[in-house]
Design an enzyme around this catalytic site. Structure first.
Site, PDB file in Angstrom:
ATOM      1  N   LYS A  51       2.934   6.664   7.471  1.00  6.11           N
ATOM      2  CA  LYS A  51       4.277   6.541   6.936  1.00  6.11           C
ATOM      3  C   LYS A  51       4.179   6.618   5.420  1.00  6.11           C
ATOM      4  CE  LYS A  51       3.842   1.641   7.955  1.00  6.11           C
ATOM      5  NZ  LYS A  51       3.632   0.988   9.236  1.00  6.11           N
ATOM      6  N   ASP A  96       0.809  -1.220   0.000  1.00  4.30           N
ATOM      7  CA  ASP A  96       0.000   0.000   0.000  1.00  4.30           C
ATOM      8  C   ASP A  96       0.844   1.273   0.000  1.00  4.30           C
ATOM      9  OD1 ASP A  96       0.862  -0.660   2.562  1.00  4.30           O
ATOM     10  OD2 ASP A  96      -0.751   0.460   3.518  1.00  4.30           O
TER      11      ASP A  96
HETATM   12  C1  G1P Z   1       4.263  -4.442  12.251  1.00  5.48           C
HETATM   13  C2  G1P Z   1       5.495  -3.604  12.518  1.00  5.48           C
HETATM   14  C3  G1P Z   1       5.087  -2.250  13.064  1.00  5.48           C
HETATM   15  C4  G1P Z   1       4.117  -1.583  12.091  1.00  5.48           C
HETATM   16  C5  G1P Z   1       2.954  -2.511  11.791  1.00  5.48           C
HETATM   17  C6  G1P Z   1       2.040  -1.948  10.720  1.00  5.48           C
HETATM   18  O1  G1P Z   1       3.539  -4.629  13.449  1.00  5.48           O
HETATM   19  O2  G1P Z   1       6.381  -4.243  13.405  1.00  5.48           O
HETATM   20  O3  G1P Z   1       6.226  -1.457  13.240  1.00  5.48           O
HETATM   21  O4  G1P Z   1       3.623  -0.393  12.627  1.00  5.48           O
HETATM   22  O5  G1P Z   1       3.439  -3.772  11.328  1.00  5.48           O
HETATM   23  O6  G1P Z   1       2.715  -1.748   9.507  1.00  5.48           O
HETATM   24  P1  G1P Z   1       3.682  -5.937  14.389  1.00  5.48           P
HETATM   25  O7  G1P Z   1       3.357  -7.127  13.522  1.00  5.48           O
HETATM   26  O8  G1P Z   1       5.099  -5.981  14.837  1.00  5.48           O
HETATM   27  O9  G1P Z   1       2.708  -5.691  15.496  1.00  5.48           O
HETATM   28 ZN    ZN Z   2       1.994  -0.956   4.312  1.00  5.28          ZN
END
Ligand code: G1P
Ligand code: ZN
Length: 543
Positions: free
Chosen positions: A376, A279
């Site tokens: 982001k 995305d």
């Molecule tokens: C993961 C990443 C985290 C990010 C999220 C969404 O989450 O580690 O930094 O914000 O994806 O993109 P997690 O699976 O660790 O909870």
């Molecule tokens: Zn993403």
């Protein structure tokens, strides 16, 4: 136009505390499943009447069908207008920007981010609020509560909207405006960066490859890098968004974007390599012969952002998620602005950005962004790097090397243990939490624990407290290990182990992170009893 009230039963599936729903595509395709979530969102925000929304997705399987459902439900719920990306395409940062630009009441993004797409893979939908960022904790809770109590949803009986045709259409009383997915985003980027300077860089023969991974950033990268900035044709690889992302994981890291990393390490490497995810909110930065970790990238951007027009006045502050390395803390300290440590997840940056307390933020998981949107932003990070490269006229490797010699280096690595039985993962975490008070007296191998705690965060803006955000173990001598469970995995539990070791600038050596982190790794594997709890010590994915 006939509005149908369809009786429905509550769905389960949304994880409490997340602003969206991410599931197997076939689950989303069950009658009423997507509908229940969308109705729950509308209910949670006090109805959709007379409101305006942005809707778009990353082009994965079921994207357009889901958009048709959302449009018909928005019309039935009395929405005034929905702005949709042509063919259903909008990157997450573009949605964030469009919400802010058009001052809409929020937006719905269809994506499962970096997870694979297809009928047997993943689908997702998330709601972003009026500030353009992921829904707040309170709205998220309200959506969750609604999914548990929902009894009916509203949908109009109507023909599908023509998502391919730019311009305004009518769906009952509601206006559907189909827009070019790229143009407003491109316009925003023009205001942030010195495009003339980047154009001159490409004109001088600078070469780049951007891997769009057959996901949403293809059209954006082609328009911006190739057409606007004059990068040679073929700069954008895998630029066609495909429903199954060409069968891969659209996750820009050395594992899933290996072909690009291999190219960058080879003899024919271009000057600069980058990639983005499904995305378009994540990024990977690679120079000739050097992979830049997201934590280092954030630090380099923080130290050099003033070279881009939008940040020429300096940064008000930076923020990083707790597991992200402390490399940017060193920059903040030296350059004299605050650095905030937040829990994992982009929503925690929102308040700080809204309050003007930070300008730049980032996560170790390849997310970097700034106050220009509330998500982001993968291409934004790539353009900021290009702006810096164009101004400094040095290679990526030289810039990073110089950075370490100035600020010191935080050697860093993340180890993921995937598809772990939920009970085993919980046992591991609970055991460590129980021993936290005793850890500071423990010595494991070469390392002595100096401090250990569970991370709690008090939001400096609204005072809200988020507890249980991961375990931090600090060792004498500048090493740190962090343990937390993933909140986004779709199978069993994922245990994430993050490790870093700070080495002061005069001692930085050309050794691998794995080598430097070996003592930390063995210490934490022993202290947290990985072998006993998980039956293994080897991780599935190391980044
Ligand atoms: C993961 C990443 C985290 C990010 C999220 C969404 O989450 O580690 O930094 O914000 O994806 O993109 P997690 O699976 O660790 O909870
Ligand atoms: Zn993403």
């Amino acid at each position: 136009m006939k509005i149908q009230k369809i009786v429905s039963t509550p769905i389960s599936g949304q994880k409490p505390g997340t602003s969206g729903l991410r599931k197997k595509t076939r689950i989303f395709m069950q009658p009423g499943y997507l509908e229940n979530f969308i109705q729950s969102v509308f209910n949670a925000i006090g109805g959709a009447e007379n409101k305006t929304f942005v809707v778009g997705g990353d082009g994965r399987f079921f994207n357009q069908q889901a958009i048709q459902v959302i449009l018909k439900m928005a019309a039935a719920n009395g929405a005034a207008k929905v702005i949709v990306g042509q063919s259903g395409i909008l990157s997450t940062p573009a949605v964030s920007h469009l919400i802010r630009l058009n001052e809409t009441n929020g937006g719905l993004i269809l994506s499962a981010s970096h997870n694979p797409g297809g009928i047997d893979e993943d689908f997702g939908v998330k709601f972003n609020g009026e500030n353009g960022g992921p829904a707040s904790e309170s709205v998220t809770e309200e959506i969750y509560r609604n999914t548990k109590n929902i009894r009916e949803y509203l949908i109009v009986e109507a023909n599908d909207a023509d998502l391919g045709r730019l311009g305004v259409q009518q769906l009952g009383e509601m206006i559907v405006e189909i827009i070019d997915p790229v143009s407003d985003y491109l316009q925003l980027m023009r205001t942030l960066f010195d495009f003339d300077c980047i154009r001159a860089l490409f004109a001088s023969g600078f070469t780049m490859r951007f891997d769009a991974m057959h996901a949403v950033t293809g059209p954006y990268a082609r328009a911006i890098l190739e057409q606007e900035l004059g990068a040679e044709g073929g700069t954008v690889l895998n630029g066609e968004p495909l429903a199954d992302f060409g069968g891969g994981h659209p996750d820009p890291n050395p594992v899933w974007a290996k072909p690009l990393v291999d190219l960058m390490m080879g003899d024919d490497a271009p000057d600069f390599g980058a990639a983005s995810d499904g995305d378009g909110d994540r990024n990977m930065i690679v120079g000739r012969g050097i992979y830049v970790t997201p934590s280092d990238s954030l630090a380099v951007l923080a130290a050099n952002a003033h070279l881009a027009p939008a940040y020429a006045g300096g940064l008000s502050g930076v923020a990083r998620s707790m597991p992200t390395s402390a490399a940017c803390d060193r920059v903040a300290e030296k350059l004299g602005f605050p650095c905030f440590e937040t829990p994992t997840g982009w929503k925690f940056f929102g308040n700080l950005l809204d309050a003007g307390q930070v300008t730049l933020c980032g996560e170790e998981s390849a997310g970097t962004g700034s106050s220009h949107v509330r998500e982001k932003d993968g291409l934004w990070a790539v353009l900021l790097w290009l702006n810096i490269l164009a101004r400094r006229q040095q290679s990526v490797a030289d810039i990073v090397d110089q950075h370490w010699r100035e600020f010191g280096r935080n050697y860093y690595s993340r180890h993921d243990y995937e598809a772990v039985p939920v009970e085993a993962a919980n046992r591991l975490m609970d055991n460590v939490i129980k021993t936290l008070p005793d850890l500071p007296s423990r010595i494991s191998g070469e390392l002595a624990v100096s401090k250990a705690d569970e991370f709690s965060y008090q939001d400096p803006v609204d005072g809200s407290i988020s507890r249980h955000q991961g375990i931090r173990i600090l060792f004498e001598g500048g090493a740190r290990a962090v343990l937390r469970l993933s909140g986004t995995g779709t199978e069993g539990a994922t245990v994430r182990l993050y490790m870093e070791q700070y080495i002061a600038s005069d001692e930085v050596r050309d050794v691998s992170a794995a080598q430097v982190l070996r003592p930390v790794r063995s210490a934490v594997l022993e202290l947290a009893e990985f072998q006993l709890c998980l039956g293994r010590t080897e991780a599935d994915v190391i980044t």
